[in-house]
Every structure is written in C-alpha cells, then in structure tokens.
Design a protein around this motif. Structure first.
Motif, PDB file in Angstrom:
ATOM      1  N   TYR A  40     -35.175  -0.464 -30.748  1.00  0.00           N
ATOM      2  CA  TYR A  40     -35.487  -1.399 -29.672  1.00  0.00           C
ATOM      3  C   TYR A  40     -36.133  -0.675 -28.499  1.00  0.00           C
ATOM      4  O   TYR A  40     -35.722   0.431 -28.141  1.00  0.00           O
ATOM      5  N   LEU A  41     -37.119  -1.335 -27.908  1.00  0.00           N
ATOM      6  CA  LEU A  41     -37.690  -0.900 -26.639  1.00  0.00           C
ATOM      7  C   LEU A  41     -37.311  -1.977 -25.627  1.00  0.00           C
ATOM      8  O   LEU A  41     -37.829  -3.088 -25.664  1.00  0.00           O
ATOM      9  N   ILE A  42     -36.392  -1.649 -24.749  1.00  0.00           N
ATOM     10  CA  ILE A  42     -35.777  -2.642 -23.855  1.00  0.00           C
ATOM     11  C   ILE A  42     -36.562  -2.715 -22.564  1.00  0.00           C
ATOM     12  O   ILE A  42     -36.691  -1.722 -21.838  1.00  0.00           O
ATOM     13  N   SER A  43     -37.051  -3.934 -22.265  1.00  0.00           N
ATOM     14  CA  SER A  43     -37.792  -4.150 -21.022  1.00  0.00           C
ATOM     15  C   SER A  43     -36.807  -4.286 -19.869  1.00  0.00           C
ATOM     16  O   SER A  43     -35.596  -4.429 -20.062  1.00  0.00           O
ATOM     17  N   ALA A  44     -37.342  -4.280 -18.650  1.00  0.00           N
ATOM     18  CA  ALA A  44     -36.501  -4.398 -17.452  1.00  0.00           C
ATOM     19  C   ALA A  44     -35.784  -5.746 -17.413  1.00  0.00           C
ATOM     20  O   ALA A  44     -34.612  -5.835 -17.035  1.00  0.00           O
ATOM     21  N   SER A  45     -36.475  -6.811 -17.834  1.00  0.00           N
ATOM     22  CA  SER A  45     -35.833  -8.136 -17.801  1.00  0.00           C
ATOM     23  C   SER A  45     -34.717  -8.229 -18.841  1.00  0.00           C
ATOM     24  O   SER A  45     -33.663  -8.827 -18.584  1.00  0.00           O
ATOM     25  N   VAL A  46     -34.907  -7.618 -20.009  1.00  0.00           N
ATOM     26  CA  VAL A  46     -33.845  -7.614 -21.024  1.00  0.00           C
ATOM     27  C   VAL A  46     -32.685  -6.747 -20.548  1.00  0.00           C
ATOM     28  O   VAL A  46     -31.508  -7.099 -20.747  1.00  0.00           O
ATOM     29  N   PHE A  47     -32.989  -5.633 -19.901  1.00  0.00           N
ATOM     30  CA  PHE A  47     -31.920  -4.778 -19.368  1.00  0.00           C
ATOM     31  C   PHE A  47     -31.089  -5.556 -18.344  1.00  0.00           C
ATOM     32  O   PHE A  47     -29.869  -5.459 -18.326  1.00  0.00           O
ATOM     33  N   HIS A  48     -31.784  -6.338 -17.503  1.00  0.00           N
ATOM     34  CA  HIS A  48     -31.043  -7.143 -16.525  1.00  0.00           C
ATOM     35  C   HIS A  48     -30.128  -8.147 -17.240  1.00  0.00           C
ATOM     36  O   HIS A  48     -28.985  -8.361 -16.824  1.00  0.00           O
ATOM     37  N   ALA A  49     -30.615  -8.752 -18.333  1.00  0.00           N
ATOM     38  CA  ALA A  49     -29.786  -9.679 -19.107  1.00  0.00           C
ATOM     39  C   ALA A  49     -28.575  -8.953 -19.683  1.00  0.00           C
ATOM     40  O   ALA A  49     -27.451  -9.491 -19.683  1.00  0.00           O
ATOM     41  N   LEU A  50     -28.765  -7.725 -20.156  1.00  0.00           N
ATOM     42  CA  LEU A  50     -27.645  -6.919 -20.671  1.00  0.00           C
ATOM     43  C   LEU A  50     -26.623  -6.638 -19.571  1.00  0.00           C
ATOM     44  O   LEU A  50     -25.408  -6.675 -19.810  1.00  0.00           O
ATOM     45  N   GLU A  51     -27.115  -6.343 -18.362  1.00  0.00           N
ATOM     46  CA  GLU A  51     -26.197  -6.129 -17.227  1.00  0.00           C
ATOM     47  C   GLU A  51     -25.381  -7.392 -16.948  1.00  0.00           C
ATOM     48  O   GLU A  51     -24.178  -7.320 -16.676  1.00  0.00           O
ATOM     49  N   GLU A  52     -26.032  -8.535 -17.017  1.00  0.00           N
ATOM     50  CA  GLU A  52     -25.354  -9.814 -16.758  1.00  0.00           C
ATOM     51  C   GLU A  52     -24.312 -10.097 -17.843  1.00  0.00           C
ATOM     52  O   GLU A  52     -23.202 -10.561 -17.549  1.00  0.00           O
ATOM     53  N   ILE A  53     -24.648  -9.811 -19.085  1.00  0.00           N
ATOM     54  CA  ILE A  53     -23.689  -9.990 -20.190  1.00  0.00           C
ATOM     55  C   ILE A  53     -22.467  -9.115 -19.950  1.00  0.00           C
ATOM     56  O   ILE A  53     -21.323  -9.578 -20.042  1.00  0.00           O
ATOM     57  N   GLN A  54     -22.717  -7.853 -19.614  1.00  0.00           N
ATOM     58  CA  GLN A  54     -21.609  -6.924 -19.371  1.00  0.00           C
ATOM     59  C   GLN A  54     -20.744  -7.398 -18.204  1.00  0.00           C
ATOM     60  O   GLN A  54     -19.517  -7.380 -18.286  1.00  0.00           O
ATOM     61  N   ARG A  55     -21.372  -7.832 -17.130  1.00  0.00           N
ATOM     62  CA  ARG A  55     -20.626  -8.301 -15.950  1.00  0.00           C
ATOM     63  C   ARG A  55     -19.720  -9.476 -16.308  1.00  0.00           C
ATOM     64  O   ARG A  55     -18.544  -9.516 -15.959  1.00  0.00           O
ATOM     65  N   GLN A  56     -20.266 -10.450 -17.032  1.00  0.00           N
ATOM     66  CA  GLN A  56     -19.479 -11.642 -17.371  1.00  0.00           C
ATOM     67  C   GLN A  56     -18.353 -11.309 -18.349  1.00  0.00           C
ATOM     68  O   GLN A  56     -17.243 -11.850 -18.226  1.00  0.00           O
ATOM     69  N   LEU A  57     -18.624 -10.430 -19.315  1.00  0.00           N
ATOM     70  CA  LEU A  57     -17.568 -10.027 -20.252  1.00  0.00           C
ATOM     71  C   LEU A  57     -16.451  -9.288 -19.528  1.00  0.00           C
ATOM     72  O   LEU A  57     -15.272  -9.456 -19.843  1.00  0.00           O
ATOM     73  N   GLN A  58     -16.805  -8.466 -18.531  1.00  0.00           N
ATOM     74  CA  GLN A  58     -15.787  -7.752 -17.761  1.00  0.00           C
ATOM     75  C   GLN A  58     -14.963  -8.704 -16.895  1.00  0.00           C
ATOM     76  O   GLN A  58     -13.823  -8.413 -16.566  1.00  0.00           O
ATOM     77  N   GLN A  59     -15.543  -9.837 -16.542  1.00  0.00           N
ATOM     78  CA  GLN A  59     -14.814 -10.834 -15.753  1.00  0.00           C
ATOM     79  C   GLN A  59     -13.893 -11.674 -16.628  1.00  0.00           C
ATOM     80  O   GLN A  59     -13.170 -12.517 -16.122  1.00  0.00           O
ATOM     81  N   GLY A  60     -13.936 -11.467 -17.943  1.00  0.00           N
ATOM     82  CA  GLY A  60     -13.012 -12.177 -18.821  1.00  0.00           C
ATOM     83  C   GLY A  60     -13.640 -13.324 -19.584  1.00  0.00           C
ATOM     84  O   GLY A  60     -12.942 -14.036 -20.311  1.00  0.00           O
ATOM     85  N   PHE A  61     -14.935 -13.542 -19.434  1.00  0.00           N
ATOM     86  CA  PHE A  61     -15.590 -14.588 -20.197  1.00  0.00           C
ATOM     87  C   PHE A  61     -15.642 -14.183 -21.672  1.00  0.00           C
ATOM     88  O   PHE A  61     -15.751 -13.003 -21.990  1.00  0.00           O
ATOM     89  N   THR A  62     -15.588 -15.184 -22.560  1.00  0.00           N
ATOM     90  CA  THR A  62     -15.815 -14.901 -23.974  1.00  0.00           C
ATOM     91  C   THR A  62     -17.309 -14.891 -24.216  1.00  0.00           C
ATOM     92  O   THR A  62     -18.092 -15.346 -23.370  1.00  0.00           O
ATOM     93  N   LYS A  63     -17.710 -14.391 -25.373  1.00  0.00           N
ATOM     94  CA  LYS A  63     -19.147 -14.336 -25.665  1.00  0.00           C
ATOM     95  C   LYS A  63     -19.763 -15.728 -25.667  1.00  0.00           C
ATOM     96  O   LYS A  63     -20.905 -15.905 -25.261  1.00  0.00           O
TER      97      LYS A  63
END
Length: 184
Positions: A40-63
């Motif tokens: 994978y070559l991860i663009s800045a916008s996809v990286f931001h989406a990954l950060e958001e996924i990580q943030r929400q999972l750390q807050q206790g959200f399910t996938k």
C-alpha cells in the motif's frame, strides 16, 4: 508529511502493527494506491482516516460504530486544516429536520402502541369486572329469593293446629284440700 507513505511508516506514526494498518484499510474499504510489489501507498487523506479509526476505537467504539469522515474532510485535514478539531461537525438543516421528523414519527408510533396496549388492558379489566358483577348479581338474586321463601314459611301458620298447653288446675282452698284428704 510526504504525499504517499508506506504501511510501515504509517504504522510507526500510529503506533500500531503494520498488519493492523493493512486490516483497517481492507475492513474500512479505504482507497490506497499499490506499488509494483503490491504494498500500500498511503495518501495523506487515507492516513487521516486511519487516525480517525484509531481515535474512535480507543474511545471504545466497535468497528461497526466507527464513522469515517468524508473524503473531502480527509483532504482538508490532510492539507489545509480548515476545520478546527474542536469545532463540531455541522449538518444541514434539511438533513436535521428530516431525521427529527423520522424520530418524531417513531415516537408517535410508539405512543400509539402504548395507548393501544393501555386501552386493551383497561378493556380486559372492565370485562372481568363486568363478569364479576354479573355473577354477584346472580348470587344476590338467589339469596333474595331464598329469603322470601323463608319469610313466607315463617309467616304462614297452619290454621288447624291446636295449641297444646297444660290444663290449668283449679285451685282449691287449702281447707277443702285438707278435708278431702281425710274424708271418706
């Protein structure tokens, strides 16, 4: 931030395993370019989406509960940060009104169901009380009839019954009684 980063660089920045980054890209259907080796070559916008996924999972959200920002929001945050992280996301009035109308319709339906159930319960109770009242009325009628028969039996005396009383003894004067004892 470089234009496209490899999975290992993104995983290091996020502090997760590279396989986690790969899994998130597949599970959340994030669009990434792939190099000639299939990495994978991860663009800045996809990286931001990954950060958001990580943030929400750390807050206790399910996938399933994770909500990704739109692609335009990802690009804005990756490039120029036009929206502050502290500013809440606004939704359009029409969308809000539509959702609010749906919620109110659901509340109305639930209220109608509750009222219908309450009416059914009251109807059932009234029918039971009516049956009990009918039964009590029948019992009362039978008791009244029985009382009437008993009263009739007590008030009717046979006319040909003679009263049996002990005959009254005539009182004799004490002297005559004594004399009768000694007389021959």
């Amino acid at each position: 931030m470089e234009t496209n980063m490899k999975t290992k660089v993104a995983s290091d920045k996020l502090g997760v395993n590279p396989t986690t980054v790969q899994r998130w890209i597949r599970e959340f259907d994030l669009h990434c370019d792939v190099n000639e080796k299939g990495h994978y070559l991860i663009s800045a916008s996809v990286f931001h989406a990954l950060e958001e996924i990580q943030r929400q999972l750390q807050q206790g959200f399910t996938k399933k509960e994770v909500v990704l920002p739109t692609e335009q929001e990802n690009k804005n945050k990756a490039g120029e940060d036009t929206i502050s992280k502290e500013t809440p996301t606004m939704i359009e009035t029409s969308v809000f009104e539509e959702r609010f109308a749906q919620v109110m319709a659901t509340v109305d339906q639930l209220e109608k169901k509750v009222n219908q159930k309450a009416d059914e319960v009251v109807e059932y109770q009234v029918l039971n009380h009516r049956q009990e009242m009918d039964h009590m009325s029948e019992v009362l009628t039978k008791l009244e009839e029985r009382m009437d028969r008993i009263e009739e039996a007590l008030t009717e005396r046979p006319k040909n019954v003679v009263s049996i009383e002990e005959p009254k003894l005539k009182k004799q004067a004490p002297k005559k009684r004594l004399a009768s004892l000694f007389s021959f």
